[in-house]
Design an enzyme around this catalytic site. Structure first.
Site, PDB file in Angstrom:
ATOM      1  N   ARG A  51       0.833  -1.214   0.000  1.00 25.10           N
ATOM      2  CA  ARG A  51       0.000   0.000   0.000  1.00 25.10           C
ATOM      3  C   ARG A  51       0.863   1.258   0.000  1.00 25.10           C
ATOM      4  O   ARG A  51       0.449   2.306  -0.446  1.00 25.10           O
ATOM      5  CB  ARG A  51      -0.968  -0.026   1.185  1.00 25.10           C
ATOM      6  CG  ARG A  51      -1.883   1.178   1.255  1.00 25.10           C
ATOM      7  CD  ARG A  51      -3.233   0.884   1.912  1.00 25.10           C
ATOM      8  NE  ARG A  51      -3.137   0.069   3.114  1.00 25.10           N
ATOM      9  CZ  ARG A  51      -2.701   0.505   4.295  1.00 25.10           C
ATOM     10  NH1 ARG A  51      -2.323   1.756   4.450  1.00 25.10           N
ATOM     11  NH2 ARG A  51      -2.637  -0.308   5.337  1.00 25.10           N
ATOM     12  N   TYR A 104     -13.750  21.423 -12.001  1.00 29.69           N
ATOM     13  CA  TYR A 104     -14.258  20.148 -12.511  1.00 29.69           C
ATOM     14  C   TYR A 104     -15.479  19.732 -11.676  1.00 29.69           C
ATOM     15  O   TYR A 104     -15.444  19.813 -10.434  1.00 29.69           O
ATOM     16  CB  TYR A 104     -13.106  19.143 -12.371  1.00 29.69           C
ATOM     17  CG  TYR A 104     -13.372  17.746 -12.800  1.00 29.69           C
ATOM     18  CD1 TYR A 104     -13.694  17.437 -14.109  1.00 29.69           C
ATOM     19  CD2 TYR A 104     -13.256  16.701 -11.878  1.00 29.69           C
ATOM     20  CE1 TYR A 104     -13.906  16.129 -14.496  1.00 29.69           C
ATOM     21  CE2 TYR A 104     -13.457  15.382 -12.257  1.00 29.69           C
ATOM     22  CZ  TYR A 104     -13.793  15.105 -13.576  1.00 29.69           C
ATOM     23  OH  TYR A 104     -13.993  13.806 -13.943  1.00 29.69           O
ATOM     24  N   ASP A 176      -5.686  22.203  -9.532  1.00 30.13           N
ATOM     25  CA  ASP A 176      -5.908  21.104 -10.471  1.00 30.13           C
ATOM     26  C   ASP A 176      -5.191  21.497 -11.765  1.00 30.13           C
ATOM     27  O   ASP A 176      -5.638  22.392 -12.478  1.00 30.13           O
ATOM     28  CB  ASP A 176      -7.412  20.906 -10.696  1.00 30.13           C
ATOM     29  CG  ASP A 176      -7.721  19.712 -11.596  1.00 30.13           C
ATOM     30  OD1 ASP A 176      -6.859  19.359 -12.438  1.00 30.13           O
ATOM     31  OD2 ASP A 176      -8.822  19.138 -11.470  1.00 30.13           O
ATOM     32  N   LYS A 201      -5.706  11.373 -17.835  1.00 28.84           N
ATOM     33  CA  LYS A 201      -5.792  12.147 -19.076  1.00 28.84           C
ATOM     34  C   LYS A 201      -4.502  12.012 -19.892  1.00 28.84           C
ATOM     35  O   LYS A 201      -4.224  10.948 -20.382  1.00 28.84           O
ATOM     36  CB  LYS A 201      -6.117  13.602 -18.726  1.00 28.84           C
ATOM     37  CG  LYS A 201      -7.345  13.743 -17.796  1.00 28.84           C
ATOM     38  CD  LYS A 201      -8.635  13.302 -18.458  1.00 28.84           C
ATOM     39  CE  LYS A 201      -9.779  13.073 -17.487  1.00 28.84           C
ATOM     40  NZ  LYS A 201     -10.203  14.223 -16.725  1.00 28.84           N
TER      41      LYS A 201
HETATM   42  C1  LIG Z   1     -10.890  14.119 -15.510  1.00 30.33           C
HETATM   43  C2  LIG Z   1     -10.520  15.215 -14.611  1.00 30.33           C
HETATM   44  C3  LIG Z   1     -10.356  14.976 -13.249  1.00 30.33           C
HETATM   45  C4  LIG Z   1     -10.660  13.659 -12.597  1.00 30.33           C
HETATM   46  O1  LIG Z   1      -9.925  12.595 -13.027  1.00 30.33           O
HETATM   47  P1  LIG Z   1     -10.488  11.098 -12.856  1.00 30.33           P
HETATM   48  O2  LIG Z   1      -9.279  10.254 -12.986  1.00 30.33           O
HETATM   49  O3  LIG Z   1     -11.487  10.911 -13.976  1.00 30.33           O
HETATM   50  O4  LIG Z   1     -11.140  10.997 -11.523  1.00 30.33           O
HETATM   51  C5  LIG Z   1      -9.966  16.040 -12.473  1.00 30.33           C
HETATM   52  N1  LIG Z   1      -9.759  17.259 -12.978  1.00 30.33           N
HETATM   53  C6  LIG Z   1      -9.898  17.515 -14.286  1.00 30.33           C
HETATM   54  C7  LIG Z   1      -9.639  18.891 -14.790  1.00 30.33           C
HETATM   55  C8  LIG Z   1     -10.304  16.508 -15.146  1.00 30.33           C
HETATM   56  O5  LIG Z   1     -10.479  16.776 -16.442  1.00 30.33           O
END
Ligand SMILES: *Cc1c(COP(=O)(O)O)cnc(C)c1O
Length: 386
Positions: A51, A104, A176, A201
């Site tokens: 972990r 988001y 973010d 992403k």
């Molecule tokens: C997709 C996304 C997230 C979340 O990512 P996940 O892996 O789908 O939980 C967070 N912030 C932004 C800007 C995103 O596009």
């Protein structure tokens, strides 16, 4: 060294592994101790439990530090889990927290549906607020959350100004940085204290894994490390290995997404069906100047406002596309299109546009094929409109 070079070389363990370029994939839960002394901690042991770090997740964390300049990178099973963990670290009952109105959607949900019922005062602010954020700071404010560009609407935030105001009152700034990836936006240079990225992403890059990272500075490391551990956050070796593989080609893929994205954005801007193109690298875009000041590049993700039309016409357009498919997420090699009305995800600056917002992710296909695809969709739409 440029971090484009560093992300190719960090996290490799060739010397320990027969000269093999890529680190091996370790699937781990139990890790045995050599002796009772080692168990008691009298002898150092690098890895103690699956972990926590394993050689595979450690390799990814090291490469991620090279990417965005953090002290350490903590891995979570999704970008959303990384956001929830970072917010939880700095939002206690009785605290007041500030989030950009353009965050988001699931970030908003976490603040409203989890933190607020726990007694955290959640306030959303105009993403374009800049140094005026100072007026919203209270005695019990603990954090400011920024996301730049904003989800769906692409507002560019003046993160240095916001950070300056926040730091003067002892708050932490959480960002973010999924769009900027670390290659095109250096969060810690601009005053950010905790940086989140959805590796799902562009780092993953192939639409086959879910993961998030929390990068920290020296100041925020202990608190994030503790929260990450208490929440039991971890990722599998398989996923970490894939993310590391994706990271190695990130710069090359991003350059192509950027080139294709800009070309499609400019092409769309000339179409009569399109009222506005919201792409930070287009000189006509509202946030362009700030983007140019703080970012070193763009990518394949942007939005357009489609001239108002019937639901039927919209369906004919979307279903008439063969390469741009409807689907959530982005950052994979393929093109995507997402119709999304931001109204339910805005409160400080209500959504008042009549037009239809479409978010596009321009993939690595041949750009002329992509234009033909959109052209096809538009002409099918035109036929039913008359
Ligand atoms: C997709 C996304 C997230 C979340 O990512 P996940 O892996 O789908 O939980 C967070 N912030 C932004 C800007 C995103 O596009």
């Amino acid at each position: 060294m440029d971090n484009k070079t560093k992300i190719l070389h960090k996290g490799r363990m060739s010397k320990e592994h027969y000269g093999i370029i890529n680190p091996p994939l370790y699937r781990v839960s139990t890790i045995l101790y050599d002796s009772y002394d080692e168990f008691l901690g009298k002898k150092p042991k690098e890895y103690v439990y699956g972990r926590y770090h394993t050689p595979t997740t450690h390799a990814l964390s090291k490469a991620l530090c090279a990417l965005d300049g953090g002290e350490e990178a903590y891995l979570c099973p999704s970008g959303s889990a990384a956001i929830a963990t970072a917010l939880s670290a700095y939002a206690e009952t009785g605290d007041h927290i500030l989030l950009s109105d353009s965050v988001y959607g699931p970030t908003r949900d976490f603040a409203e549906q989890y933190l607020r019922p726990k007694g955290v005062e959640v306030e959303f602010y105009d993403p374009k607020i800049g140094s005026n954020i100072e007026k919203l700071l209270r005695k019990n404010s603990s954090l400011v959350f920024v996301e730049s560009p904003g989800s769906l609407t692409f507002e560019i935030q003046d993160v240095p100004a916001i950070s300056h105001a926040a730091h003067s009152k002892g708050l932490v700034v959480i960002m973010d940085n999924t769009w900027g990836t670390g290659l095109h936006y250096k969060p810690f240079v601009h005053g950010v204290d905790v940086c989140i990225q959805a590796l799902t992403k562009y780092v993953g890059g192939h639409s086959d894994l879910m993961m998030g990272a929390i990068s920290v500075t020296r100041k925020t490391k202990a608190k994030i490390a503790q929260t990450h551990r208490l929440f039991g956050q971890c990722v599998s070796g398989d996923e970490a290995w894939l993310a590391l593989r994706g990271l190695r080609s990130l710069a090359a893929r991003l350059a192509m997404h950027e080139k294709n994205g800009l070309e499609i954005a400019k092409w769309l801007a000339k179409r009569k069906e399109v009222m506005e193109v919201w792409h930070p690298a287009l000189p006509g875009f509202e946030g362009h100047k700030l983007w140019k000041r703080d970012f070193t590049g763009s990518n394949g993700l942007f939005s357009i406002l489609l001239r108002p039309c019937t639901e039927k016409a919209l369906a004919v357009f979307l279903d008439g596309l063969e390469l741009f498919k409807i689907g959530y997420s982005w950052g994979g090699y393929e093109s995507l299109i997402l119709p999304k009305n931001p109204a339910s995800e805005r409160s400080a600056v209500p959504w008042q546009r009549e037009e239809i917002l479409l978010r596009l992710h321009v993939g690595l296909e041949d750009v002329e094929d992509l234009k033909k695809d959109l052209e096809n969709g538009f002409s099918k739409m035109e036929k039913i409109n008359v």
